[in-house]
Scaffold this motif. Structure first.
Motif, mmCIF file in Angstrom:
data_model
loop_
_atom_site.group_PDB
_atom_site.id
_atom_site.type_symbol
_atom_site.label_atom_id
_atom_site.label_comp_id
_atom_site.label_asym_id
_atom_site.label_seq_id
_atom_site.Cartn_x
_atom_site.Cartn_y
_atom_site.Cartn_z
ATOM 1 N N SER A 1 -42.668 -78.820 -4.564
ATOM 2 C CA SER A 1 -43.145 -79.197 -5.680
ATOM 3 C C SER A 1 -43.711 -78.101 -6.479
ATOM 4 C CB SER A 1 -44.228 -80.290 -5.506
ATOM 5 O OG SER A 1 -44.962 -80.618 -6.707
ATOM 6 N N LYS A 2 -44.157 -77.892 -7.567
ATOM 7 C CA LYS A 2 -44.891 -76.619 -8.109
ATOM 8 C C LYS A 2 -45.792 -77.122 -9.155
ATOM 9 C CE LYS A 2 -41.087 -75.840 -11.168
ATOM 10 N NZ LYS A 2 -40.124 -74.809 -11.690
ATOM 11 N N GLY A 3 -47.099 -76.549 -9.472
ATOM 12 C CA GLY A 3 -48.022 -76.622 -10.413
ATOM 13 C C GLY A 3 -47.531 -76.098 -11.467
ATOM 14 N N ALA A 4 -48.073 -76.399 -12.636
ATOM 15 C CA ALA A 4 -47.350 -75.804 -14.091
ATOM 16 C C ALA A 4 -47.936 -74.377 -14.024
ATOM 17 C CB ALA A 4 -47.901 -76.625 -15.293
ATOM 18 N N ALA A 5 -49.111 -74.013 -13.516
ATOM 19 C CA ALA A 5 -49.473 -72.736 -13.501
ATOM 20 C C ALA A 5 -49.244 -71.597 -12.314
ATOM 21 C CB ALA A 5 -51.077 -72.836 -13.921
ATOM 22 N N ASP A 6 -48.517 -72.341 -11.350
ATOM 23 C CA ASP A 6 -48.138 -71.682 -9.868
ATOM 24 C C ASP A 6 -47.293 -70.562 -10.251
ATOM 25 O OD1 ASP A 6 -49.971 -73.499 -8.626
ATOM 26 O OD2 ASP A 6 -48.303 -74.561 -7.843
ATOM 27 N N PRO A 7 -47.828 -69.186 -9.774
ATOM 28 C CA PRO A 7 -46.813 -68.238 -10.039
ATOM 29 C C PRO A 7 -45.597 -68.421 -8.964
ATOM 30 C CG PRO A 7 -49.112 -67.431 -9.517
ATOM 31 C CD PRO A 7 -49.046 -68.721 -9.315
ATOM 32 N N PRO A 8 -44.250 -68.074 -9.148
ATOM 33 C CA PRO A 8 -43.264 -68.437 -8.709
ATOM 34 C C PRO A 8 -43.374 -67.812 -7.201
ATOM 35 C CG PRO A 8 -42.532 -67.640 -10.887
ATOM 36 C CD PRO A 8 -44.052 -67.514 -10.712
ATOM 37 N N ALA A 9 -43.888 -66.618 -6.995
ATOM 38 C CA ALA A 9 -44.086 -66.097 -5.380
ATOM 39 C C ALA A 9 -44.891 -67.072 -4.931
ATOM 40 C CB ALA A 9 -44.628 -64.725 -5.618
ATOM 41 N N LYS A 10 -46.039 -67.737 -5.261
ATOM 42 C CA LYS A 10 -46.524 -68.677 -4.470
ATOM 43 C C LYS A 10 -46.084 -69.925 -4.219
ATOM 44 C CE LYS A 10 -50.848 -71.716 -5.299
ATOM 45 N NZ LYS A 10 -51.196 -71.444 -3.746
ATOM 46 N N VAL A 11 -45.038 -70.367 -5.083
ATOM 47 C CA VAL A 11 -44.257 -71.634 -4.897
ATOM 48 C C VAL A 11 -43.328 -71.222 -4.051
ATOM 49 C CG1 VAL A 11 -42.640 -73.073 -6.073
ATOM 50 C CG2 VAL A 11 -44.507 -72.124 -7.558
ATOM 51 N N PHE A 12 -42.750 -70.177 -3.772
ATOM 52 C CA PHE A 12 -41.884 -69.867 -2.841
ATOM 53 C C PHE A 12 -42.412 -69.794 -1.490
ATOM 54 C CE2 PHE A 12 -39.208 -67.215 -0.073
ATOM 55 C CZ PHE A 12 -37.864 -67.785 -0.207
ATOM 56 N N SER A 13 -43.482 -69.299 -1.383
ATOM 57 C CA SER A 13 -44.200 -68.833 0.004
ATOM 58 C C SER A 13 -44.824 -70.102 0.607
ATOM 59 C CB SER A 13 -45.570 -67.791 -0.439
ATOM 60 O OG SER A 13 -46.066 -67.630 0.844
ATOM 61 N N ASP A 14 -45.389 -70.886 -0.673
ATOM 62 C CA ASP A 14 -46.121 -72.345 0.051
ATOM 63 C C ASP A 14 -45.069 -73.244 0.318
ATOM 64 O OD1 ASP A 14 -48.460 -70.935 -0.508
ATOM 65 O OD2 ASP A 14 -48.930 -72.232 -2.176
ATOM 66 N N THR A 15 -44.001 -73.217 -0.397
ATOM 67 C CA THR A 15 -42.843 -74.128 0.069
ATOM 68 C C THR A 15 -42.089 -73.946 1.017
ATOM 69 O OG1 THR A 15 -42.466 -74.788 -2.213
ATOM 70 C CG2 THR A 15 -40.831 -75.108 -0.671
ATOM 71 N N LEU A 16 -41.917 -72.624 1.372
ATOM 72 C CA LEU A 16 -41.339 -72.165 2.750
ATOM 73 C C LEU A 16 -42.127 -72.416 4.054
ATOM 74 C CD1 LEU A 16 -38.856 -70.324 3.865
ATOM 75 C CD2 LEU A 16 -40.637 -68.688 4.020
ATOM 76 N N ARG A 17 -43.498 -72.242 3.911
ATOM 77 C CA ARG A 17 -44.302 -72.342 5.098
ATOM 78 C C ARG A 17 -44.573 -73.963 5.306
ATOM 79 N NH1 ARG A 17 -48.089 -67.615 5.521
ATOM 80 N NH2 ARG A 17 -47.306 -66.142 3.940
ATOM 81 N N TRP A 18 -44.917 -74.807 4.421
ATOM 82 C CA TRP A 18 -44.998 -76.140 4.688
ATOM 83 C C TRP A 18 -43.786 -76.866 5.155
ATOM 84 C CZ3 TRP A 18 -43.758 -80.978 3.523
ATOM 85 C CH2 TRP A 18 -44.450 -82.106 3.714
ATOM 86 N N HIS A 19 -42.919 -76.485 4.447
ATOM 87 C CA HIS A 19 -41.383 -77.247 4.651
ATOM 88 C C HIS A 19 -41.014 -76.571 6.348
ATOM 89 C CE1 HIS A 19 -39.726 -79.350 1.300
ATOM 90 N NE2 HIS A 19 -40.961 -79.049 0.798
ATOM 91 N N ALA A 20 -41.489 -75.468 6.548
ATOM 92 C CA ALA A 20 -40.825 -75.039 7.744
ATOM 93 C C ALA A 20 -41.695 -75.813 8.814
ATOM 94 C CB ALA A 20 -41.248 -73.507 8.099
ATOM 95 N N ARG A 21 -42.934 -76.119 8.760
ATOM 96 C CA ARG A 21 -43.793 -76.808 9.583
ATOM 97 C C ARG A 21 -43.483 -78.166 9.726
ATOM 98 N NH1 ARG A 21 -48.160 -74.546 6.894
ATOM 99 N NH2 ARG A 21 -48.874 -76.714 6.438
ATOM 100 N N ASN A 22 -43.258 -78.969 8.592
ATOM 101 C CA ASN A 22 -43.391 -80.374 8.532
ATOM 102 C C ASN A 22 -41.814 -80.955 8.431
ATOM 103 O OD1 ASN A 22 -46.113 -81.717 7.819
ATOM 104 N ND2 ASN A 22 -46.148 -79.738 6.866
#
Length: 609
Positions: A329-350
């Protein structure tokens, strides 16, 4: 984020091959949150014979868990739309990168909507037996999957061609409207009528038969997506209480032969928006007479945590668990780099590690492909992401989920067994190393490792009597593979019945700690629950470097009162392995015999024979 064309993935994505040198080696592929490495194959690492002072992942193929069915996503109607609209060459290349086990990531599991979902490109939602309002079709004379023959089924057939071991699950978002209390695909319940339950069961069987005839056999089916989602946001959904699901399963079970039925298919815990009713939904279904028709239960990621899967497994160990949906998921104002980093980390753990370490036989995301706006969609999620994104110029780029799923699907083959491995991290984040290990049908091993910390972390991997050390960048996800059959001459002893769960739970993220500087006389004692015969004791101090007892005495007792010293010694790192003459005891005690300014901890206590 710096979008990378999927055509660039040809480099570094060749399939694992046998080691070339005589010394055992592991191959390693790494993805970093800053996209500097995207499943990039690094130089091989050689197993040595020296022990490590660092937190050590002990891989033990002698202890095995669930069999893996596959990893992937869903070719939704929206995914089919954006993939079909690609130029033939780009579409063929994208399908290879997704499904080909050698040239791509080898997606091995697809969960397909039965009819319409929120990710539908059409203006109107649909099922395979829609009739005008006020009419019924109990004979299912209007049933047809012609809609899917236009785009979805051709893509599914191509996916099966590229990966013949691909498994397919089917899930309806809604029965036909004429079967429901509100005569709508959106919301409402299935009519509580035996004729409706029978008609719905026959409808699902006709779908399975139609897809099979079209070249796409259905391996698994659930009877309702997210049955506790009582108020879907302008997209198909059905409030299906436990009693209704049981009746559908009882009607469907005798009519299916090859296809396995999965119950529930919703979150790890009941979402607050869905109320508090039937919070034990999967337990009720598995306790019911309908359970005889169920292979197990399916879970989603949108509320709760993966530990719910182990709790259910412990209650019903003869039933399987599949993890079947999680969207980035991504917020409308989220920079693409943040979306990639946050998604990679959360999905890796969970998803990658949390689900598989908690008995899941699959790990499945939601859409396999979407356009640059996160669509097309008709109601529902406006912030979802896919494994790949089709940009306005026709270029296909990869999202974080391509790599999180890829670190499993490319290296962990269908039919692999998860095997024991020491893991220090948690799904909620504790900054440690988290991992899961698998033994493939060909005997090779795949170890998936995630560094939860923002800073680089060094750890060791032990297999048999061989060990290597490795350092992963902060937030990185890696897969190690090796073909050498590295086995220990020692076999782990099951500690069933032991009464100190933090020390014998095979989870190095939980621990006992002295709570004070090390001093002579401090001790920790373990009740093994019965007399155990052993000749090796392993004391794992967990992931906090230096948090180990410096000098110690190992004692044993049969009654917890009279103690005998087995041996004494000193530790130099996180994992201390103590060999003793074959002996038996019910109680073991580790006593500090020295001094040090830091605390000491025991995260895991293992016995071998």
């Amino acid at each position: 984020m710096r979008l990378t064309a999927i055509v660039a993935l040809v480099l570094g994505l060749t399939a694992p091959a046998a080691e070339a040198s005589s010394a055992p080696e592991a191959r390693v592929w790494v993805t970093t949150p800053d996209r500097a490495e995207l499943m990039h194959e690094r130089p091989r690492v050689t197993f040595g014979t020296a022990a490590s002072t660092h937190p050590t992942i002990v891989v033990d193929p002698g202890r095995s868990y669930q069999t893996m069915d596959g990893f992937g996503a869903s070719i939704t109607d929206s995914s089919a739309e954006v993939l079909t609209n690609l130029s033939p060459a780009v579409r063929a290349d994208t399908m290879h990168k997704l499904f080909d086990p050698k040239q791509g990531i080898g997606v091995s599991f697809l969960r397909q909507p039965v009819g319409s979902s929120d990710f539908t490109a059409a203006a109107d939602h649909y099922t395979y037996d829609d009739v005008p309002a006020g009419q019924t079709d109990f004979a299912l004379q209007h049933f047809s999957v012609e809609h899917d023959e236009q785009k979805i089924l051709p893509l599914l057939r191509e996916a099966k061609r590229l990966n013949p071991k691909l498994k397919v699950m089917a899930t309806p978002w809604s029965p036909p409207a004429w079967m429901k209390t509100n005569d709508s695909l959106v919301g409402g319940q299935l009519k509580d009528d035996p004729k409706i339950y029978d008609a719905y069961a026959r409808y699902l069987v006709k779908f399975v038969n139609a897809y099979t005839a079209a070249g796409v056999p259905i391996d698994f089916i659930s009877v309702q997506n997210e049955p506790q989602n009582r108020k879907p946001d302008a997209y198909p959904g059905t409030d299906m209480p436990v009693a209704a699901q049981i009746k559908v399963i009882e009607a469907l079970g005798p009519k299916l032969h090859r296809t396995k039925i999965l119950g529930y298919d919703h979150n790890w815990a009941t979402h607050p928006n869905d109320g508090t009713a039937e919070a034990d939904y999967p337990y009720q279904v598995l306790r019911s007479p309908a359970a005889k028709w169920l292979a197990g239960t399916a879970y989603h990621c949108y509320y709760g945590n993966p530990a719910a899967q182990t709790a259910l497994h412990n209650a019903f160990p003869d039933k399987g668990i599949w993890f079947t949906e999680c969207s980035g998921s991504k917020g409308a104002a989220d920079p693409p780099a943040k979306v990639f980093s946050d998604t990679l980390r959360w999905h890796a753990r969970n998803v990658v590690l949390g689900t598989t370490r908690n008995w899941a036989r699959s790990a499945v995301n939601w859409n396999i492909a979407l356009d640059g706006s996160g669509g097309p969609h008709n109601g529902g999620c406006g912030t979802c992401t896919g494994l790949v994104t089709v940009q306005p110029n026709g270029e296909v780029t990869t999202d974080a989920e391509y790599y999180t799923i890829g670190h499993l699907s490319k290296f962990v083959r269908p039919g692999a067994r998860r095997i024991a491995s020491t893991s220090f991290g948690t799904t909620g984040w504790n900054g440690q190393i988290m991992d899961a290990a698998f033994r493939n049908p060909d005997g090779s091993t795949a170890l998936v490792v995630h560094n939860e910390n923002d800073e680089p972390r060094t750890f060791a991997v032990n297999a048999g009597d061989r060990t290597f050390e490795y350092t992963l960048p902060g937030g990185a996800l890696a897969t190690f593979t090796w073909t050498a059959g590295l086995r220990s001459k020692f076999r782990a002893i099951p500690l069933t019945g032991a009464t100190d769960p933090a020390l014998i739970d095979d989870d190095a993220s939980t621990s006992w700690s002295s709570g004070a500087a090390q001093a002579p006389g401090q001790f920790v004692q373990v009740d093994l629950g019965g007399r155990k015969e052993f000749r090796r004791v392993a004391i794992d101090s967990g992931g906090n470097l230096g948090d180990y007892v410096r000098d110690w005495e190992l004692s044993a007792s049969d009654d917890g009162t009279r103690w005998r010293t087995l041996t004494t010694g000193s530790s130099t790192g996180q994992l201390t392995t103590i060999d003793v003459r074959r002996t038996g005891a019910r109680y073991l005690r580790i006593t500090s015999t020295g001094t040090a300014n830091n605390w000491w901890s025991i995260a895991d206590f293992r016995l071998y024979k």
